[in-house]
Design an enzyme around this catalytic site. Sequence first.
Site, PDB file in Angstrom:
ATOM      1  CB  SER B 127       9.449 -36.702 -12.251  1.00 30.92           C
ATOM      2  OG  SER B 127      10.245 -36.988 -13.370  1.00 30.92           O
ATOM      3  CG  HIS B 169       8.943 -35.096 -17.435  1.00 24.89           C
ATOM      4  ND1 HIS B 169       9.125 -33.887 -16.815  1.00 24.89           N
ATOM      5  CD2 HIS B 169       9.512 -36.019 -16.615  1.00 24.89           C
ATOM      6  CE1 HIS B 169       9.799 -34.062 -15.669  1.00 24.89           C
ATOM      7  NE2 HIS B 169      10.032 -35.344 -15.538  1.00 24.89           N
ATOM      8  CD  GLU B 196       8.012 -30.802 -17.694  1.00 24.72           C
ATOM      9  OE1 GLU B 196       8.063 -29.552 -17.733  1.00 24.72           O
ATOM     10  OE2 GLU B 196       8.940 -31.536 -18.111  1.00 24.72           O
TER      11      GLU B 196
END
Lengths: 270, 270
Positions: B127, B169, B196
């Site tokens: 992330s 994401h 993800e």
Amino acid sequence: MRRGYIIPIGGAEEKIRDPAILRRFVDICGGEAARIAIIPTASQLAETGPRYEEIFLQLGAKNAQSLAFNERQDCHREDWLQVLRDADGVFLTGGNQLRLSTTIGGTPVADLLRQRNQEGLHVAGTSAGAAFLSEHMIAFGDEGATPRVDMVFLAPGLGLTKLTVVDQHFRQRDRLGRLLTALAYNPRPIGIGLDEDTAAFLDADGRLEVAGSGAITIVDPSEVEYSSVDSARRSEPVSILGVRLHVLIDGATYHIPTRVAQAPRELARS
Amino acid sequence: MRRGYIIPIGGAEEKIRDPAILRRFVDICGGEAARIAIIPTASQLAETGPRYEEIFLQLGAKNAQSLAFNERQDCHREDWLQVLRDADGVFLTGGNQLRLSTTIGGTPVADLLRQRNQEGLHVAGTSAGAAFLSEHMIAFGDEGATPRVDMVFLAPGLGLTKLTVVDQHFRQRDRLGRLLTALAYNPRPIGIGLDEDTAAFLDADGRLEVAGSGAITIVDPSEVEYSSVDSARRSEPVSILGVRLHVLIDGATYHIPTRVAQAPRELARS
């Protein structure tokens, strides 16, 4: 092999009466032997390239040729790439830096400029041309002295150096805030705020010398203790602690690796 | 000396049931001999670092130590720098990528990670940690599939590679628009949109292999003929012609230097 100079100019450099910056560029490129290529891509005006051809010839260059890379396909023209291979210096005009990055970025022209600057080619750019030279380019943003998290848009530039982020028309357009914001994101490069008619001649050792009628504002974030740019909300002011700032004028120098600024040698006094 | 892997992960990677991505990271780092350092800086939660220590030890690593670089001064701690020098792999957690760049950027930690990755250290990030790995980092932006000139804010990242711009994401948060905008600014790097629980294992030759349960969207701007990003006004949609796009799943590869994508070898069919 010694890297060529990287020369960002703050825009609106004197062209007629006493063109000190452009004359120094021609001298560095070899004076009467200088072969200069002009990249007018940032400008939308057809006369920009020919105008600089004329100026550089008047300043005594051996030849000066404008290469009108207007579309990405133009950046594959072998005859123009050959002109870049033969040049002693390349000059990027003003206009819009996103026109430079969208037209030249990722093409053989950009690859060649990076490679040949490593080998000794001198590369100057004024205004948009100055913004484009570094790896991280200020694409556009807002005026004002107080940094806000969303006041500056960065984009990948030509990538001749990662040491600097450049902003131009600096005091004329009140751009300290957007330069501080850019550096707050990641206090790695130094910021160079260039006034109009003012240039930084950056040599292979990371030493820059100021030339021209205005000043250069050096913004050194290497001792920043804290910034709130990671927690600030959009349009809110950003706090930064510990920035070092120098305002340098003609003849002053700054050595990026050691972060040492020196005033012009005051020979007149001795 | 062979450069270590660069491993951006799209966030929310499986940690318990079948942690395929994290297990592969441990294996690459030496399995039972692996010494892993965790940088939890992006996260505001004190438990993030210890949680990953536990996970990596359960996956059989020899040791796993979280280094809580919370302030810029922490990035000069000699004992923690020594842990990074001794590590086989470094893992950057999720959170806020601007916390990573403002805390670590321009410090000895960033210098050491760049240098040791060149020498063989494997560096993974999930992330925010994934966004931070490249030279050009997406700091924040807006959702949506249509690019607009002001929908993405770039900042200097860690700088392990200039080949890629990463977004994470990716399909979960509808981020094609902001990745396209980032690439339209300068069609030099390729874009990697990571879903993800999906990772790109990028090796020293510029070949990445996909691992995980989602997909990676490769956005290749090298044949872009035109973009309007230099002339678009703020909040207006941007036109881009000639982008190439690949959606790759577990086992597929992409070779950045030649821009060749390959589907997973279909051994089951033969």
